[in-house]
Design a protein around this motif. Sequence first.
Motif, PDB file in Angstrom:
ATOM      1  N   VAL A 125       2.453  -0.775   5.082  1.00 17.40           N
ATOM      2  CA  VAL A 125       1.727  -0.155   6.186  1.00 17.40           C
ATOM      3  C   VAL A 125       2.813   0.186   7.309  1.00 17.40           C
ATOM      4  O   VAL A 125       3.509  -0.751   7.653  1.00 17.40           O
ATOM      5  CB  VAL A 125       0.492  -1.313   6.830  1.00 17.40           C
ATOM      6  N   GLY A 126       2.383   1.242   7.936  1.00 18.94           N
ATOM      7  CA  GLY A 126       3.236   1.764   8.993  1.00 18.94           C
ATOM      8  C   GLY A 126       2.712   1.928  10.360  1.00 18.94           C
ATOM      9  O   GLY A 126       1.580   1.406  10.653  1.00 18.94           O
ATOM     10  N   TYR A 127       3.256   2.503  11.237  1.00 20.50           N
ATOM     11  CA  TYR A 127       2.882   2.624  12.644  1.00 20.50           C
ATOM     12  C   TYR A 127       3.227   3.886  13.099  1.00 20.50           C
ATOM     13  O   TYR A 127       4.559   4.482  12.896  1.00 20.50           O
ATOM     14  CB  TYR A 127       3.591   1.596  13.596  1.00 20.50           C
ATOM     15  N   ASP A 128       2.440   4.895  13.648  1.00 22.38           N
ATOM     16  CA  ASP A 128       2.614   5.895  14.535  1.00 22.38           C
ATOM     17  C   ASP A 128       1.835   7.213  13.703  1.00 22.38           C
ATOM     18  O   ASP A 128       1.488   8.215  14.415  1.00 22.38           O
ATOM     19  CB  ASP A 128       4.163   6.579  14.577  1.00 22.38           C
ATOM     20  N   LYS A 129       1.179   6.874  12.563  1.00 19.79           N
ATOM     21  CA  LYS A 129       0.577   7.700  11.787  1.00 19.79           C
ATOM     22  C   LYS A 129       1.258   9.165  12.015  1.00 19.79           C
ATOM     23  O   LYS A 129       0.696  10.236  12.429  1.00 19.79           O
ATOM     24  CB  LYS A 129      -0.743   7.715  12.254  1.00 19.79           C
ATOM     25  N   LEU A 130       2.552   9.310  11.588  1.00 19.00           N
ATOM     26  CA  LEU A 130       3.065  10.815  11.999  1.00 19.00           C
ATOM     27  C   LEU A 130       2.558  11.613  10.811  1.00 19.00           C
ATOM     28  O   LEU A 130       2.467  11.405   9.725  1.00 19.00           O
ATOM     29  CB  LEU A 130       4.829  10.530  11.500  1.00 19.00           C
ATOM     30  N   GLU A 131       2.519  12.950  11.248  1.00 20.30           N
ATOM     31  CA  GLU A 131       2.155  14.113  10.753  1.00 20.30           C
ATOM     32  C   GLU A 131       2.987  14.333   9.195  1.00 20.30           C
ATOM     33  O   GLU A 131       2.455  14.609   8.493  1.00 20.30           O
ATOM     34  CB  GLU A 131       2.285  15.323  11.608  1.00 20.30           C
ATOM     35  N   PHE A 132       4.156  13.871   9.210  1.00 20.63           N
ATOM     36  CA  PHE A 132       5.021  14.188   8.023  1.00 20.63           C
ATOM     37  C   PHE A 132       4.304  13.386   6.859  1.00 20.63           C
ATOM     38  O   PHE A 132       4.331  14.098   5.786  1.00 20.63           O
ATOM     39  CB  PHE A 132       6.346  13.173   8.264  1.00 20.63           C
ATOM     40  N   SER A 133       3.624  12.020   7.081  1.00 17.79           N
ATOM     41  CA  SER A 133       3.074  11.425   5.863  1.00 17.79           C
ATOM     42  C   SER A 133       1.821  12.759   5.203  1.00 17.79           C
ATOM     43  O   SER A 133       1.960  12.796   4.043  1.00 17.79           O
ATOM     44  CB  SER A 133       2.381  10.274   6.371  1.00 17.79           C
ATOM     45  N   SER A 134       1.034  13.248   6.044  1.00 23.49           N
ATOM     46  CA  SER A 134       0.060  14.046   5.457  1.00 23.49           C
ATOM     47  C   SER A 134       0.734  15.455   4.788  1.00 23.49           C
ATOM     48  O   SER A 134       0.203  15.952   4.039  1.00 23.49           O
ATOM     49  CB  SER A 134      -0.914  14.399   6.342  1.00 23.49           C
ATOM     50  N   MET A 135       1.774  15.643   5.574  1.00 25.30           N
ATOM     51  CA  MET A 135       2.362  16.951   5.183  1.00 25.30           C
ATOM     52  C   MET A 135       3.148  16.802   3.744  1.00 25.30           C
ATOM     53  O   MET A 135       2.944  17.715   2.962  1.00 25.30           O
ATOM     54  CB  MET A 135       3.573  17.280   6.091  1.00 25.30           C
ATOM     55  N   LEU A 136       3.429  15.580   3.496  1.00 22.21           N
ATOM     56  CA  LEU A 136       3.924  15.267   2.206  1.00 22.21           C
ATOM     57  C   LEU A 136       3.244  14.837   1.249  1.00 22.21           C
ATOM     58  O   LEU A 136       3.476  14.231   0.041  1.00 22.21           O
ATOM     59  CB  LEU A 136       5.371  14.422   2.620  1.00 22.21           C
ATOM     60  N   GLY A 137       1.879  14.496   1.535  1.00 23.05           N
ATOM     61  CA  GLY A 137       0.895  14.024   0.728  1.00 23.05           C
ATOM     62  C   GLY A 137       1.348  12.358   0.567  1.00 23.05           C
ATOM     63  O   GLY A 137       0.867  11.730  -0.541  1.00 23.05           O
TER      64      GLY A 137
ATOM     65  N   GLY B  98       7.236  -1.535  11.372  1.00 17.36           N
ATOM     66  CA  GLY B  98       6.907  -1.294  13.105  1.00 17.36           C
ATOM     67  C   GLY B  98       6.774   0.088  13.193  1.00 17.36           C
ATOM     68  O   GLY B  98       6.456   0.458  14.399  1.00 17.36           O
ATOM     69  N   ASN B  99       7.112   0.888  12.547  1.00 20.33           N
ATOM     70  CA  ASN B  99       7.061   2.405  12.529  1.00 20.33           C
ATOM     71  C   ASN B  99       7.147   3.125  11.184  1.00 20.33           C
ATOM     72  O   ASN B  99       7.635   2.780  10.429  1.00 20.33           O
ATOM     73  CB  ASN B  99       7.763   2.978  13.661  1.00 20.33           C
ATOM     74  N   ASP B 100       6.499   4.245  11.262  1.00 21.27           N
ATOM     75  CA  ASP B 100       6.630   5.193   9.843  1.00 21.27           C
ATOM     76  C   ASP B 100       8.185   5.379   9.499  1.00 21.27           C
ATOM     77  O   ASP B 100       8.286   5.334   8.568  1.00 21.27           O
ATOM     78  CB  ASP B 100       5.993   6.309  10.196  1.00 21.27           C
ATOM     79  N   LEU B 101       9.208   5.736  10.336  1.00 23.34           N
ATOM     80  CA  LEU B 101      10.345   5.982   9.905  1.00 23.34           C
ATOM     81  C   LEU B 101      11.069   4.802   9.352  1.00 23.34           C
ATOM     82  O   LEU B 101      11.497   5.196   8.051  1.00 23.34           O
ATOM     83  CB  LEU B 101      11.250   6.337  11.074  1.00 23.34           C
ATOM     84  N   MET B 102      10.689   3.709   9.679  1.00 23.91           N
ATOM     85  CA  MET B 102      11.291   2.387   8.822  1.00 23.91           C
ATOM     86  C   MET B 102      10.508   2.361   7.505  1.00 23.91           C
ATOM     87  O   MET B 102      10.965   2.167   6.442  1.00 23.91           O
ATOM     88  CB  MET B 102      11.095   1.109   9.493  1.00 23.91           C
ATOM     89  N   ALA B 103       9.120   2.710   7.778  1.00 24.26           N
ATOM     90  CA  ALA B 103       8.410   2.618   6.334  1.00 24.26           C
ATOM     91  C   ALA B 103       8.676   3.603   5.376  1.00 24.26           C
ATOM     92  O   ALA B 103       9.040   3.331   4.049  1.00 24.26           O
ATOM     93  CB  ALA B 103       6.802   2.852   6.712  1.00 24.26           C
ATOM     94  N   TYR B 104       9.149   4.986   5.839  1.00 26.13           N
ATOM     95  CA  TYR B 104       9.682   5.841   4.971  1.00 26.13           C
ATOM     96  C   TYR B 104      10.660   5.588   4.376  1.00 26.13           C
ATOM     97  O   TYR B 104      11.289   5.577   3.154  1.00 26.13           O
ATOM     98  CB  TYR B 104       9.994   7.240   5.929  1.00 26.13           C
ATOM     99  N   GLY B 105      11.925   4.865   5.110  1.00 26.96           N
ATOM    100  CA  GLY B 105      13.151   4.323   4.438  1.00 26.96           C
ATOM    101  C   GLY B 105      13.035   3.312   3.546  1.00 26.96           C
ATOM    102  O   GLY B 105      13.469   3.221   2.334  1.00 26.96           O
ATOM    103  N   LEU B 106      11.988   2.518   3.181  1.00 27.54           N
ATOM    104  CA  LEU B 106      11.670   1.479   2.741  1.00 27.54           C
ATOM    105  C   LEU B 106      11.108   2.063   1.390  1.00 27.54           C
ATOM    106  O   LEU B 106      11.594   1.656   0.594  1.00 27.54           O
ATOM    107  CB  LEU B 106      10.647   0.345   3.147  1.00 27.54           C
ATOM    108  N   ILE B 107      10.163   2.897   1.675  1.00 32.75           N
ATOM    109  CA  ILE B 107       9.523   3.545   0.381  1.00 32.75           C
ATOM    110  C   ILE B 107      10.469   4.305  -0.301  1.00 32.75           C
ATOM    111  O   ILE B 107      10.679   4.498  -1.464  1.00 32.75           O
ATOM    112  CB  ILE B 107       8.345   4.320   0.970  1.00 32.75           C
TER     113      ILE B 107
ATOM    114  N   LEU C 135       0.109   6.731   3.404  1.00 33.91           N
ATOM    115  CA  LEU C 135       0.773   5.407   4.235  1.00 33.91           C
ATOM    116  C   LEU C 135      -0.421   5.177   5.332  1.00 33.91           C
ATOM    117  O   LEU C 135      -0.592   5.778   6.199  1.00 33.91           O
ATOM    118  CB  LEU C 135       2.143   6.108   4.698  1.00 33.91           C
ATOM    119  N   PRO C 136      -1.178   4.029   4.941  1.00 27.71           N
ATOM    120  CA  PRO C 136      -1.934   3.496   6.307  1.00 27.71           C
ATOM    121  C   PRO C 136      -0.828   3.459   7.337  1.00 27.71           C
ATOM    122  O   PRO C 136      -0.004   2.618   6.971  1.00 27.71           O
ATOM    123  CB  PRO C 136      -2.564   2.463   5.531  1.00 27.71           C
ATOM    124  N   SER C 137      -1.612   3.890   8.544  1.00 29.22           N
ATOM    125  CA  SER C 137      -0.445   3.560   9.719  1.00 29.22           C
ATOM    126  C   SER C 137      -1.136   3.489  10.878  1.00 29.22           C
ATOM    127  O   SER C 137      -2.364   4.124  11.084  1.00 29.22           O
ATOM    128  CB  SER C 137       0.625   5.010   9.702  1.00 29.22           C
TER     129      SER C 137
END
Length: 332
Positions: free
Chosen positions: A274-286, A248-257, A289-291
């Motif tokens: 699949v996450g939610y919010d499409k945070l910049e962190f994902s593209s910064m870290l390469g 339900g949001n990218d931070l939880m997706a990051y923790g799971l991953i 994560l579909p979001s």
Amino acid sequence: MKMTIKELAKLANASTTTVSLVLNNKPSRISEAKKKEIKALALKHNYQPNFVARNLVTKSSMTIGLLIPDIENLFFSALAKKIENELRKSGYSLILVNSDDNYKNDIKLINNLISRGVDGLLITISNDSIEHKELYGKLLKSIQVPYVMVDRTLGDDKQPQVYFDNQLGGYLATKYLIDKGYKKIGCIIAKDTSLNGFYRYKGYAKALSETNIALDKKIIFEGNFRFNSGYMLAEEVVKNKCDAIFAGNDLMAYGLIRKLSEMHIHVPDDLEVVGYDKLEFSSMLGLNLPSVEQNVKELGIRAVQLLIKLLKKEKTSTKIVLNPLFEPNTFK
Ligand code: RIB
């Protein structure tokens, strides 16, 4: 010694009213040359208006309070930045406060902002707000200044609000996983504590029911929109043999991953997320994560525009629902 408006007006050979009109960019018949001269003198002498004195006259602090629940979440810090920028264009300053997703802090901080004399409020309530709807209802009714609920609401259309369609977002994310052929699609969501989580979950359930995939309560996990809840739930996800997860949001997706990688489980080959919010962190870290994207720029602008209309007592629709965007194959 701070320069006063009287001293600046004397230097500019103008009245204090003229100086005030020019420095506040108010419409007037003052010549461009005089405007330029006054602004140049103000800059040269580092003139700073005395807001306390001014407030006493205009009865307006030109300040807006913004309450957010988690300043460490890039979704909210990006939103706060956009809101501050938008308010500044209308001459307003911002007081930003952070509740740490705690309803008691919400109540305290909102009252604190009001006692500081803000002209209006932009409120994103805590993730535990739904359990305390009455309390919030009473508080919001007592507020004497215009306010707008931003991103999170209490489900009361009478309260001015701007948010994204959460059910649509949850539906799009889950439909994508179904169309990719996954059969055991789990969900990590804050459905019991916030309406955003609840409606994202409804979207997940709707997508499953449309393809006759039965809801399996064993793979619906209650998170709290924080990294740790995703991390702590990873073992349950694996134990229940999910082949995909809607978070339900990218931070939880990051923790799971993160936990899955510690368990030597590879995303997306072994399990897609699949996450939610499409945070910049994902593209910064390469991290590909579909979001589901909630455009914070649009959210911030629309929220400020609505509040300004309320401050000007303009007639306007007070419920704005925006559409999230899900483009899983566009990786920034
Ligand atoms: O990441 C925090 C979540 O809570 C976001 O999805 C936002 O919608 C907020 O409600």
